[in-house]
Design a protein around this motif. Structure first.
Motif, PDB file in Angstrom:
ATOM      1  N   ARG A   1      30.992  87.689  27.972  1.00 22.15           N
ATOM      2  CA  ARG A   1      31.381  88.519  27.000  1.00 22.15           C
ATOM      3  C   ARG A   1      30.455  88.591  25.912  1.00 22.15           C
ATOM      4  O   ARG A   1      30.226  87.250  25.364  1.00 22.15           O
ATOM      5  CB  ARG A   1      32.783  88.486  26.712  1.00 22.15           C
ATOM      6  CG  ARG A   1      33.737  88.422  27.876  1.00 22.15           C
ATOM      7  CD  ARG A   1      35.210  88.444  27.504  1.00 22.15           C
ATOM      8  NE  ARG A   1      35.739  89.093  26.400  1.00 22.15           N
ATOM      9  CZ  ARG A   1      36.190  90.255  26.510  1.00 22.15           C
ATOM     10  NH1 ARG A   1      36.411  90.632  27.508  1.00 22.15           N
ATOM     11  NH2 ARG A   1      36.497  90.904  25.606  1.00 22.15           N
ATOM     12  N   ILE A   2      29.830  89.616  25.436  1.00 22.16           N
ATOM     13  CA  ILE A   2      28.794  89.636  24.614  1.00 22.16           C
ATOM     14  C   ILE A   2      29.426  90.537  23.513  1.00 22.16           C
ATOM     15  O   ILE A   2      29.316  91.694  23.717  1.00 22.16           O
ATOM     16  CB  ILE A   2      27.574  89.925  25.037  1.00 22.16           C
ATOM     17  CG1 ILE A   2      26.994  88.930  26.092  1.00 22.16           C
ATOM     18  CG2 ILE A   2      26.324  90.085  23.734  1.00 22.16           C
ATOM     19  CD1 ILE A   2      25.594  89.404  26.758  1.00 22.16           C
ATOM     20  N   PRO A   3      29.662  89.901  22.233  1.00 21.86           N
ATOM     21  CA  PRO A   3      30.063  90.967  21.014  1.00 21.86           C
ATOM     22  C   PRO A   3      28.768  91.769  20.693  1.00 21.86           C
ATOM     23  O   PRO A   3      27.827  91.121  20.371  1.00 21.86           O
ATOM     24  CB  PRO A   3      30.725  90.100  20.064  1.00 21.86           C
ATOM     25  CG  PRO A   3      30.130  88.678  20.225  1.00 21.86           C
ATOM     26  CD  PRO A   3      29.773  88.792  21.735  1.00 21.86           C
TER      27      PRO A   3
ATOM     28  N   THR B   1      31.819  96.485  19.160  1.00 20.57           N
ATOM     29  CA  THR B   1      32.350  96.319  20.686  1.00 20.57           C
ATOM     30  C   THR B   1      31.922  95.174  21.422  1.00 20.57           C
ATOM     31  O   THR B   1      31.021  94.342  20.810  1.00 20.57           O
ATOM     32  CB  THR B   1      31.795  97.842  21.602  1.00 20.57           C
ATOM     33  OG1 THR B   1      32.650  97.821  22.781  1.00 20.57           O
ATOM     34  CG2 THR B   1      30.415  97.505  21.565  1.00 20.57           C
ATOM     35  N   THR B   2      32.596  94.750  22.443  1.00 14.08           N
ATOM     36  CA  THR B   2      32.248  93.767  23.465  1.00 14.08           C
ATOM     37  C   THR B   2      32.079  94.140  24.655  1.00 14.08           C
ATOM     38  O   THR B   2      32.873  94.917  25.304  1.00 14.08           O
ATOM     39  CB  THR B   2      33.342  92.705  23.165  1.00 14.08           C
ATOM     40  OG1 THR B   2      33.642  92.371  21.924  1.00 14.08           O
ATOM     41  CG2 THR B   2      32.938  91.493  24.068  1.00 14.08           C
TER      42      THR B   2
ATOM     43  N   GLU C   1      30.845  93.064  28.693  1.00 14.35           N
ATOM     44  CA  GLU C   1      30.971  92.186  29.673  1.00 14.35           C
ATOM     45  C   GLU C   1      30.175  92.593  31.061  1.00 14.35           C
ATOM     46  O   GLU C   1      30.350  93.512  31.493  1.00 14.35           O
ATOM     47  CB  GLU C   1      32.442  92.154  30.492  1.00 14.35           C
ATOM     48  CG  GLU C   1      32.978  91.045  31.250  1.00 14.35           C
ATOM     49  CD  GLU C   1      34.367  91.016  31.756  1.00 14.35           C
ATOM     50  OE1 GLU C   1      34.575  90.049  32.439  1.00 14.35           O
ATOM     51  OE2 GLU C   1      35.150  91.576  31.056  1.00 14.35           O
TER      52      GLU C   1
END
Length: 587
Positions: free
Chosen positions: A334-336, A344-345, A347
Motif C-alpha cells: 500500500r502506497i499513500p 489517496t492510497t 494497492e
C-alpha cells in the motif's frame, strides 16, 4: 600616639614595605592620575594568536564535486565531504515568494508542475545542467553554482571568504560551454588563485586503490561506461538509460493504478504534451525507497556427480503444497499518494515494483537488433565496452568493475547487471562477430580441423631443433656450455625489482570491486600533492578564457607537472605559460 605621628611628619624615613614608590616602574612619570598599565615592549608573533582560518588559508584546498543534481564540498585530506547541497526548486525562489504556504500547497497540489507541462520541464528545476547546450541558459547555470557553493560554505565549511585554491571533480563528458560557465562563476565570484580539474572516472579509480578499472556510472541523465588504464581514460560508451528514465517509469506505474476519479481527463490537456499526474518529489521518493530489481534468471549450475544419477532430496509426500519463497506474487503493498487531486492510497502487487527497473535498464522483451547505439541495455553496453578494448587492457578492466551513481542504490540492480554480463561472456566469448553465419562457421568441423592443426609445442616449420650434443662448443681447449651457463646478476635490475609489487595481479576473470567515491579519491590525490589533469590560473582565465588553452599534444608534460604544495601552482605556471583543459578541451 601623638609622638609617633609628629616623628613621621618630621621627615622620618618610612619602612621599605610601606613605600609605594618602590613598586612603581622607574620609567613611570610622576603623574598621580590613574591610568592603564602599559604592555610589554616584547613583540608578540601574530601567527600565534591569529585566526585559524587565516593560518590554513594558504594550505587548505577545497574539493568540489559537481554532478547533475548535487554539489559535494570538503577539504583535501578528509575521508568524506563536509556537506552536500542538492539542486531543488527551492533554490530558485526569490524574496517574498510564499507559494509554499499558499492554499494550493496545503491542498497537496504541486505548484512547480501545475502550469508547466512536458517531459523536459518535469525535472528541469531539480538539475544543474543537461548535456544538450542548445536550449540551456549558461548564465543560470553559473548562478546556480554560485548559490549552492555559498550555501555550502556558510552551512558546512564555516570559513571566511578568503580566496582558496579549488579542485573540481567533473565528468569527462561535460561540454566545453558548461565548463566555461562553471569556471567563470568560480573565478569571478570566489576569486581562487587556481582551479585544478580532475576527471570523475580517474578519481573513482584512485578511490578504489587500483590503477585500471571499468567504471559503470549509473547516473541521472545517462549511464556511462568508462575504461581507465593506468590512470588514463581509454574508451567511453553511453546509454540514455539512467535515473531520470527510472523515475518516469515509476510515474507511469503509479498513474496506471490510480483510481478513475484521480486521473486527469483527456480534455484537461489542451497542449501537445501530456501533463504528469503526480509530482516529481513524490515519484523520486518512492523510486528511492521501494523500487527493486529482479535477480538474474540463470542460477549457478550445480556440479555434475561422477555416479551418473542426480541426488534426490527428500520431500514430504503428504500432499501439502510447498511453501513459496519470500517473493510471492500474491503479496501487495500500500502506497499513500499526496500529490494527486486528493490524497489517496493505492494497492499494487510487490512484483509490479520491479517493472520500472526492468523496463529502464534491460528491456528483455525486445531483441538486440531493435536498439540503437545510444539506447543499449546496460549488460550489452558493458559487454561491448569490454569487447572493444585491447587484450591486455580488457584482462585488467574486467577484473576491476566499479559500479557508481545514484541508481546503484536500487536493490539487486548491480548483481543483475554483473550476472548478465558474465552470462554474455560465457556464451559469446570475446568474438565480436555474431549471427547465423558466424555460428555455422564455428560449428563446421572442416574449418575446426584447419585451425591450429600443428601442435603448439612444435618449432617453426623448416627449422630443425638442435641436438643435445651440439649445445656447447670448445674454445682454447676449454669446453663452454652456453645453454646451461648462469647469467650474471645486474645490480640495477635488482634495485628495480625491489620496488615492484611481486604479488600476482588479478586479471582475466569477472570481478566487481568497491570504491570510496570520486570525491574521496580526489581528496586523496590533492592530499598527496599529485599532478592533476589540468590546472587553470585565475589571471590566465580572466584574460583569455577557454580560448587561451592549448591542445594536450602541444604541452610538454615534463614541464607541466606541478605540485600542490605551498606556491607549487604558481611556480608551475611561471615555468611554463602553456596550459590545457585536459580531456575537456578535446570535446
Amino acid at each position: 600616639m601623638s609622638g609617633l605621628s609628629s616623628g613621621t611628619a618630621a621627615g622620618t624615613t618610612p619602612l621599605p614595605h610601606r613605600s609605594v614608590a618602590n613598586i612603581r616602574s622607574p620609567h613611570t612619570s610622576g603623574n598621580t592620575n590613574p591610568s592603564t598599565p602599559s604592555s610589554s615592549s616584547r613583540p608578540i608573533p601574530s601567527s600565534t594568536f591569529g585566526s585559524p582560518s587565516s593560518l590554513r588559508a594558504d594550505e587548505d584546498i577545497l574539493i568540489l564535486e559537481l554532478g547533475t543534481r548535487k554539489l559535494q564540498i570538503g577539504f583535501a585530506g578528509d575521508a568524506c565531504p563536509r556537506g552536500t547541497v542538492w539542486f531543488t526548486p527551492s533554490q530558485l525562489r526569490r524574496v517574498g515568494d510564499f507559494r509554499d504556504w499558499s492554499s494550493e500547497s496545503k491542498s497537496n497540489v504541486d505548484w512547480k508542475t501545475k502550469k508547466v507541462t512536458g517531459e523536459k520541464w518535469w525535472s528541469r528545476d531539480h538539475e544543474l545542467w543537461e548535456y544538450d547546450v542548445r536550449e540551456v541558459d549558461l548564465g543560470l547555470i553559473g548562478d546556480k553554482v554560485d548559490r549552492a557553493l555559498r550555501e555550502a560554505l556558510t552551512k558546512y565549511m564555516l570559513i571566511d571568504s578568503r580566496p582558496r585554491r579549488m579542485v573540481g571533480v567533473l565528468p569527462s563528458g561535460l561540454p566545453l560551454p558548461m565548463l566555461s560557465a562553471v569556471l567563470d562563476s568560480l573565478f569571478s565570484r570566489f576569486q581562487p588563485p587556481a582551479i585544478s580539474l580532475l576527471s570523475s572516472p580517474v578519481a573513482l579509480t584512485v578511490g578504489a586503490g587500483v590503477r585500471s578499472s571499468l567504471i559503470v556510472d549509473l547516473g541521472w541523465r545517462e549511464t556511462v561506461v568508462t575504461s581507465v588504464y593506468e590512470f588514463r581514460e581509454v574508451s567511453t560508451n553511453r546509454s540514455v538509460r539512467g535515473g531520470r528514465l527510472l523515475v518516469e517509469q515509476t510515474h507511469k506505474l503509479l498513474a496506471k493504478h490510480l483510481p478513475e476519479n484521480q486521473k486527469k481527463k483527456a480534455n484537461d490537456n489542451a497542449g501537445e504534451t501530456e501533463d504528469y499526474e503526480l509530482s516529481f518529489d513524490e515519484c523520486n521518493d518512492i523510486t528511492t525507497r521501494m523500487v527493486w530489481c529482479k535477480p538474474h534468471l540463470s542460477s549457478p549450475k550445480a556440479p555434475k556427480s561422477s555416479d551418473g544419477l542426480p541426488t534426490l532430496h527428500e520431500q514430504d509426500e503428504s500432499g501439502v503444497a510447498p511453501v513459496e519463497s519470500s517473493t510471492d506474487t500474491s503479496k501487495t503493498v500500500r502506497i499513500p499518494l499526496l500529490s494527486c487531486r486528493s490524497p489517496t492510497t493505492i494497492e499494487l502487487p510487490w512484483e509490479a515494483l520491479a517493472e520500472p527497473s526492468e523496463n529502464t535498464f534491460f528491456d528483455s522483451q525486445y531483441t538486440e537488433s531493435s536498439f540503437d547505439d545510444h539506447e543499449l541495455p546496460l549488460p550489452l553496453l558493458v559487454y561491448r565496452s569490454l569487447l572493444q578494448l585491447p587484450l591486455d587492457v580488457r584482462a585488467l578492466c574486467m577484473s576491476r568493475i566499479i559500479f557508481t551513481g545514484g541508481c546503484t542504490n536500487v536493490l539487486g540492480l548491480r548483481g543483475r547487471i554483473f550476472g548478465e554480463v558474465s552470462k554474455l561472456v560465457e556464451e559469446r566469448g570475446w568474438d565480436g562477430v555474431q549471427g547465423k553465419g558466424a555460428d555455422q562457421m564455428r560449428a563446421n568441423p572442416k574449418l575446426k580441423g584447419k585451425r591450429g592443426s600443428r601442435p603448439a609445442n612444435s618449432g617453426p616449420s623448416g627449422v630443425d631443433s638442435p641436438s643435445e650434443g651440439a649445445s656447447g662448443q670448445e674454445q682454447d681447449g676449454v669446453w663452454h656450455d652456453a645453454a646451461n651457463t648462469a647469467h650474471d646478476e645486474c645490480p640495477v635490475e635488482e634495485q628495480l625489482k625491489r620496488g615492484q609489487d611481486k604479488r600476482p595481479r588479478v586479471q582475466g576473470k569477472m570481478r566487481a570491486i568497491e570504491s570510496v567515491g570520486a570525491w574521496s579519491g580526489a581528496s586523496l590525490i590533492a592530499h598527496l600533492k599529485a599532478a592533476p589533469v589540468s590546472t587553470v590560473e585565475r589571471e590566465a582565465w580572466l584574460q583569455y578564457g577557454a580560448v587561451g588553452a592549448s591542445k594536450p599534444s602541444e604541452v610538454d608534460q615534463k614541464s607541466a607537472r606541478q605540485s600542490f604544495g605551498p606556491g607549487g601552482l604558481m611556480r608551475g605556471s611561471a615555468a611554463s605559460n602553456s596550459w590545457t583543459l585536459g580531456v575537456w578541451g578535446m570535446n
